[in-house]
Design a protein around this motif. Sequence first.
Motif: not given
Length: 319
Positions: A155-164
């Motif tokens: 919870r609260g992870m930046q979506a950009s981490v998933l995109v990368k």
Amino acid sequence: MAVGLGSGVFWAYQQYYQTLNTKLTFNQPTLYELKRGQNLHHLLAYLEDEAGLPESWPVKLLVRFEPTLAELKAGTYELSPGMNVQQVLLLLASGKEKLFEIRLVEGFRWRDWQGQMQAHPHLLSAQLTELEAQLKPEGGSLEGWLMPDTYHFTRGMQASVLVKRAYLEMQKFLLEQWPKRKPDLPYASPYEALIMASIVEKETGLAEERPRIAAVFVNRLRKNMRLQTDPTVIYGMGDAFDGDIRRQDLRTATPYNTYVIKGLPPTPIAMVSRDALMAALHPIDSEELYFVSRNDGSHVFSTNLADHNAAVRQYQLKK
């Protein structure tokens, strides 16, 4: 005196273990967040207020002698029906946070994925608009460059981490498979194979058809024929597409209108599955140049225009 002190400690331990084994009153899975800076006292107060813990003092007393019991890790945890206090303490000490998931689907566009991530209640999406400038993907767009999959996160992870993560997965897969491609394909680079794969992805949902669809487009490229594929037209229309393609749309020049341009469009038109990319890299051997939908998800393939027009009349014009 020593006997009295010993019996008092024994009684305190009894109360502690009784408290540890107290069943909590959650009747459904419940999310609990221990924030940074919070500690055991915050957890016990929550359990008293929300989960039927009758008293917390035995645990508070014992951690003075066993401070490791209070070494809880901040995060969001799922507390399940039937858990007791000890199980909750062990869970928060383990740091095994609740994992959420998002399924990013092949065939969707980058902007569709952005919408999904922005709508997810447990992802932070503020940095998404900066990603293309950060990653500098070939073609200037993340379209096609992200590996479709189900991604798990706290919870609260930046979506950009998933995109990368998705970007690195696609780069790795493409660069691993490119040297293994079928010889003499008309692609100048791995990126062109990715563009082709995105067209294959949009043209059929049948796994067994993908290498055959790819072969048609490869054959057309080799003969310097226009690809004439509707999904590229739709992509080039952007927000102007209302669900129908008209004759005028097929004639209107855009960088993606393969009825007008020759060769591949400048970027992929969708996110690409592993299967579609493998089909683009390993098309079947055929002389087919045309296909038309049977309106059941499958297609009729033809090697010449006369047979193709007959199939169009049969399946599209109903004549």
